[in-house]
Every structure is written in structure tokens, then in C-alpha cells.
Write a protein that holds these residues in place. Structure first.
Motif, PDB file in Angstrom:
ATOM      1  N   ASP A 195       0.827  -1.217   0.000  1.00 50.79           N
ATOM      2  CA  ASP A 195       0.000   0.000   0.000  1.00 50.79           C
ATOM      3  C   ASP A 195       0.856   1.260   0.000  1.00 50.79           C
ATOM      4  OD1 ASP A 195      -2.394  -1.415  -0.064  1.00 50.79           O
ATOM      5  OD2 ASP A 195      -2.562  -1.464   2.125  1.00 50.79           O
ATOM      6  N   ALA A 196       1.936   1.272   0.781  1.00 51.98           N
ATOM      7  CA  ALA A 196       2.823   2.439   0.821  1.00 51.98           C
ATOM      8  C   ALA A 196       3.513   2.639  -0.525  1.00 51.98           C
ATOM      9  CB  ALA A 196       3.859   2.281   1.934  1.00 51.98           C
TER      10      ALA A 196
ATOM     11  N   ARG B 165       1.005   4.033  -2.964  1.00 52.45           N
ATOM     12  CA  ARG B 165       0.794   5.469  -2.728  1.00 52.45           C
ATOM     13  C   ARG B 165       1.910   6.288  -3.373  1.00 52.45           C
ATOM     14  NH1 ARG B 165      -1.009   3.649   2.188  1.00 52.45           N
ATOM     15  NH2 ARG B 165       0.947   4.049   3.254  1.00 52.45           N
TER      16      ARG B 165
ATOM     17  N   ASN C  55       1.152   6.215  -7.127  1.00 54.68           N
ATOM     18  CA  ASN C  55      -0.059   6.959  -7.488  1.00 54.68           C
ATOM     19  C   ASN C  55       0.059   8.454  -7.238  1.00 54.68           C
ATOM     20  OD1 ASN C  55      -1.418   4.688  -8.405  1.00 54.68           O
ATOM     21  ND2 ASN C  55      -2.225   4.206  -6.378  1.00 54.68           N
ATOM     22  N   SER C  56       0.867   8.846  -6.261  1.00 55.06           N
ATOM     23  CA  SER C  56       1.024  10.271  -5.950  1.00 55.06           C
ATOM     24  C   SER C  56       2.005  10.962  -6.896  1.00 55.06           C
ATOM     25  CB  SER C  56       1.509  10.447  -4.514  1.00 55.06           C
ATOM     26  OG  SER C  56       2.868  10.014  -4.406  1.00 55.06           O
TER      27      SER C  56
ATOM     28  N   GLU D 292       5.245  10.510  -6.590  1.00 50.24           N
ATOM     29  CA  GLU D 292       6.543  10.602  -5.911  1.00 50.24           C
ATOM     30  C   GLU D 292       7.598   9.851  -6.719  1.00 50.24           C
ATOM     31  OE1 GLU D 292       8.707   9.025  -1.834  1.00 50.24           O
ATOM     32  OE2 GLU D 292       6.523   9.103  -1.886  1.00 50.24           O
TER      33      GLU D 292
ATOM     34  N   ASP E  66      -3.712   0.832 -10.362  1.00 48.99           N
ATOM     35  CA  ASP E  66      -4.979   1.348 -10.881  1.00 48.99           C
ATOM     36  C   ASP E  66      -5.176   0.919 -12.328  1.00 48.99           C
ATOM     37  OD1 ASP E  66      -5.530   2.635  -8.485  1.00 48.99           O
ATOM     38  OD2 ASP E  66      -4.592   4.510  -9.131  1.00 48.99           O
TER      39      ASP E  66
END
Length: 182
Positions: free
Chosen positions: A45-46, A49, A52-53, A55, A138
């Protein structure tokens, strides 16, 4: 002569996340190395993220491999834990790596490393993490490159860092530059 656009162009360089699992951390490269990378840690999950962000625009998981001296790029991840149970109750049984495998192999061979492509998924924590990230991507966005590189058990931290940098650069060459900042 100093390039006045160097910092601006460096800020637009895509970043690949490197996630060491059971191998030494990989130090950040000098800014002059083309595509940059940064070390990440955490669960699937991290890592999702971070993808998806924005980063990072790609992810390469580094994990221990065999002791024969060859780097191994894993082509697929299976939906199973190290104990043999299903990792996710709902999901495909196999997920395929999204990294440009031939380019990563070429990058390793250019560094005079032995590289192989393996299809069999090892039932370990790195394989479970690899599956978790691939299964959690996604569906509606461009698929980022995600891969698993198994490093030789006898590889030194410097050798691991050099191979990881070569793979990150190969991945970065396929990524679009980040948008310009206003």
C-alpha cells in the motif's frame, strides 16, 4: 561550463523507486546520472501510494537471489504467501512484471554482469510484495514499470548499487519527463 538549465532539467527527471527487501540499502546517485532514483520502504500500500502520488514513476524491488552470481529479473508474481496461502482472496493467480525486461537485461550486461530472466515466482516476502503492488495498480492510468530484481547472495553493496542504478536508468529512459514547474 555550468549549464543554467541543469537544475530545472534535473527537477523534470523521472524518479524510480528502489525498494530493498533483505538486501543492503542503495545510496542515492549523483544528479548527473540521468533518471534519478530514491530508496523506498514499506508494504504494498505504501509503495502504491508513492506510485499513485507521482513521488516515483516506476518501482524496482530488490531481493536476495541465488548464490551463483547472476542477477535475475522475475517476469511474474504469484498470489501466494511464503506459507503457500493465497495473498489476496480475490485477484488473479499471476501478475506479470511491467518493466521493460529486455532493456534491464541489456543494462546489466553492459555493466559486465550476468543476468537472467526467470518465470518461476519464489514464495517469499519480496514475491508477495511484488504481487501486492502489481495487483493493486490502478486500471485507469498508464501502467508504471514495476519489477523485481533478485541480486546474487554474494554481491557486495557497491555491486548491488551499481546494478540497481543501471536498471533505474534503463527504466527512466522509457518514462516521460515530468511537467515543467511554473
Amino acid at each position: 561550463m555550468l549549464d543554467p538549465n541543469f537544475e530545472a532539467e534535473a527537477a523534470r527527471r523521472p524518479h524510480v523507486g528502489l525498494c530493498p527487501v533483505g538486501v543492503p540499502d542503495v545510496p542515492a546517485p549523483p544528479a548527473s546520472h540521468g533518471a534519478g532514483y530514491r530508496t523506498l520502504s514499506g508494504d504494498a500500500d505504501a509503495l502504491l501510494r508513492a506510485l499513485n502520488s507521482g513521488e516515483v514513476q516506476g518501482l524496482l524491488i530488490l531481493a536476495p537471489g541465488r548464490a551463483d552470481g547472476a542477477f535475475q529479473l522475475q517476469l511474474r508474481a504469484e498470489n501466494r504467501t511464503p506459507e503457500g496461502q493465497r495473498l489476496l482472496p480475490v485477484g488473479p493467480s499471476v501478475a506479470r512484471a511491467t518493466v521493460p525486461v529486455p532493456e534491464l537485461v541489456r543494462a546489466l550486461l553492459d555493466r559486465q554482469e550476468t543476468a537472467e530472466v526467470v518465470s518461476a515466482a519464489a514464495p517469499d516476502g519480496a514475491g508477495a510484495l511484488f504481487y501486492g503492488v502489481l495487483a493493486g495498480l490502478d486500471d485507469y492510468r498508464d501502467t508504471p514499470p514495476v519489477g523485481l530484481l533478485r541480486v546474487p547472495a554474494d554481491a557486495s553493496p557497491d555491486r548491488i548499487a551499481a546494478a540497481a542504478a543501471a536498471c533505474a536508468q534503463a527504466m527512466g529512459r522509457r518514462l516521460a519527463p515530468l511537467p515543467r514547474q511554473a
